[in-house]
Design a protein around this motif. Structure first.
Motif, short mmCIF file in Angstrom:
data_model
loop_
_atom_site.label_atom_id
_atom_site.label_comp_id
_atom_site.label_asym_id
_atom_site.label_seq_id
_atom_site.Cartn_x
_atom_site.Cartn_y
_atom_site.Cartn_z
N SER A 64 0.81 -1.23 0.00
CA SER A 64 0.00 0.00 0.00
C SER A 64 0.84 1.27 0.00
O SER A 64 0.30 2.37 -0.15
CB SER A 64 -0.91 0.01 1.24
OG SER A 64 -0.18 0.34 2.41
N THR A 116 2.79 4.38 -0.93
CA THR A 116 2.90 5.26 -2.10
C THR A 116 4.20 6.04 -1.98
O THR A 116 4.70 6.28 -0.88
CB THR A 116 1.71 6.24 -2.16
OG1 THR A 116 1.68 7.04 -0.96
CG2 THR A 116 0.41 5.49 -2.31
N SER A 117 4.75 6.43 -3.11
CA SER A 117 6.04 7.12 -3.07
C SER A 117 6.06 8.27 -4.06
O SER A 117 5.39 8.25 -5.09
CB SER A 117 7.18 6.14 -3.38
OG SER A 117 7.03 5.59 -4.67
N SER A 118 6.87 9.26 -3.70
CA SER A 118 7.15 10.38 -4.59
C SER A 118 8.65 10.43 -4.76
O SER A 118 9.36 9.49 -4.39
CB SER A 118 6.63 11.68 -3.97
OG SER A 118 7.31 11.95 -2.75
N HIS A 156 8.26 8.10 1.05
CA HIS A 156 7.32 6.98 0.97
C HIS A 156 6.30 7.15 2.10
O HIS A 156 6.65 7.57 3.20
CB HIS A 156 8.06 5.65 1.12
CG HIS A 156 8.97 5.32 -0.03
ND1 HIS A 156 10.11 6.04 -0.31
CD2 HIS A 156 8.89 4.35 -1.00
CE1 HIS A 156 10.71 5.53 -1.38
NE2 HIS A 156 9.98 4.51 -1.81
#
Length: 416
Positions: A137, A139-141, A145
């Motif tokens: 689940s 999410t990363s930019s 994270h």
């Protein structure tokens, strides 16, 4: 209660509830760094770097009571479950701990405070069991994270009666205690394999009748022709100057066992690299990690004409008619060299062995013929030692997988 009973009870009688229904979620905050009165107190302020054990009661950074009153930071009660929800570490693991005392947390963590229907350690073990799902689940930019609060709130937990939760926890704790003992043995075996190699090198050097000389003396006589680190001063590359290919720029984290992994390297254009005047290594230089990650020694083998070192690496360039580079690698992997750099680090506030300190270190240098013989012998022993280490490391992986399997099956009602 047996493991079978744990699975049977959970699967047939218990209700399932969303965490949002039985847990209160509390976020953290960071007191102003500019207010000296907020820092240096005795209140633990936990951040991801502190999340290294099942129960946490202290932290690297501490704040004052005034910081709690003057910021978004809140008291987190003892027995709350802490989970990292924002950090690069979420790319590979989801740290979960239990608060061993009242404490505070930063904004990269969430505290889960269970209601009276939920045993704190049962909640902790449940979250550990869901790590694979939580990792999926994430999410990363480009810079961070995350695990969303919504994801955590929507997790469904099987909720037997409180006394049954405590008995389930006791069964799992008993199983984990046995796994921990096995892990301790495997850890000791890995350490023994490494120590075996160090001790072998030390014994061979003692029998070699080699001259014991400082690095500075080796530089003065030309046996070591150059010894420099990657301290580039004002020419230190900026992040936006790195490119996808070109001249490699390596740091200690590029050392993978006995070689440099150039897939981990950064790269500079030839034009940018030309501005760097020191810390430029080449094929068959001996590299020593001297900053942050201290200790690894590796022989650089490369087709690149130049490899630029970061501030974490030093190169030793041998005059091969006087010092065989392969020999020097093993000499520096020995216990005698390790004791010298560890002594320096004990006197410093950082994990660092400056180049000036390295030049005071002593080395045992026998004849070139004996150096070649020792390098060959050490290579054979290293193969044996490395195989042992790999075997024991595999055992550690198996134990970690078994622990996770027990957790998942216990909370899915599948133990049989």
């Amino acid at each position: 209660m047996s493991a079978v009973a744990v699975g049977r009870f959970i699967s047939t009688k218990a209700k399932r509830r969303k965490l949002a229904d039985v847990v209160r979620f509390v976020g953290g905050g960071t007191p102003s760094k500019g207010t000296a009165a907020f820092w240096g107190g005795n209140v633990p302020w936990v951040s991801p770097k502190d999340m290294k054990s099942d129960v946490i009661s202290t932290s690297e950074d501490k704040i004052t009571a005034a910081a709690i009153e003057g910021s978004a930071t809140k008291w987190i009660p003892r027995d709350a479950t802490l989970i990292v929800v924002r950090s690069g570490i979420l790319a590979r693991t989801v740290p979960v701990c239990i608060a061993g005392r009242d404490l505070t947390i930063n904004q990269d963590l969430k505290a889960l405070i269970p209601d009276k229907s939920l045993d704190p350690r049962y909640l902790f073990l449940f979250l550990k069991s869901r790590e694979p799902e939580l990792l999926e689940s994430v999410t990363s930019s480009a810079t961070v994270h995350r695990i969303s609060t919504v994801t955590l709130e929507s997790l469904e937990i099987t909720l037997p009666a409180l006394d049954e939760q405590k008995r389930i926890v006791a069964v799992l704790d008993q199983a984990f205690a046995a796994l921990d003992r096995a892990r301790a043995n495997a850890d000791a075996n890995v350490a023994d394999a490494k120590q075996f190699m160090e001790s072998y090198v030390e014994r061979q050097l003692a029998k070699s009748m080699g001259a014991v000389v400082t690095l500075q003396e080796l530089l003065d006589t030309g046996a070591i022709v150059s010894h420099l680190d990657g301290n580039h001063g004002s020419e230190y590359p900026r992040k936006d100057e790195f490119v996808t290919e070109g001249v490699p720029y390596i740091s200690a984290n590029c050392i993978d066992g006995n070689e440099i992994d150039f897939d981990r390297a950064k790269y500079l254009t030839p034009e940018r690299a030309a501005r760097i005047r020191k810390g430029i290594a080449r094929d068959r230089d001996v590299l020593f990690a001297h900053n942050a990650t201290v200790g690894p020694v590796v022989l650089l083998r490369t087709d690149y004409e130049a490899v630029i070192l970061s501030t974490s690496l030093t190169y030793y360039r041998c005059e091969s008619t006087k010092i065989v580079p392969e020999f020097l690698v093993y000499e520096m992997r020995g216990a005698g060299f390790r004791r010298q750099y560890e002594a320096v680090m004990k006197q410093a506030t950082r994990s660092q062995v400056p180049i000036t300190a390295q030049r005071k270190f002593v080395h045992t240098i026998p004849s070139v013929a004996i150096q070649r013989e020792l390098a060959e012998k050490c290579s054979e022993v290293e193969k044996f030692s490395s195989e042992l280490a790999r075997k024991y490391a595999a055992q550690l992986d198996d134990l970690a997988a078994l622990r996770q399997s027990l957790l998942q099956k216990a909370f899915a009602g599948e133990l049989s």
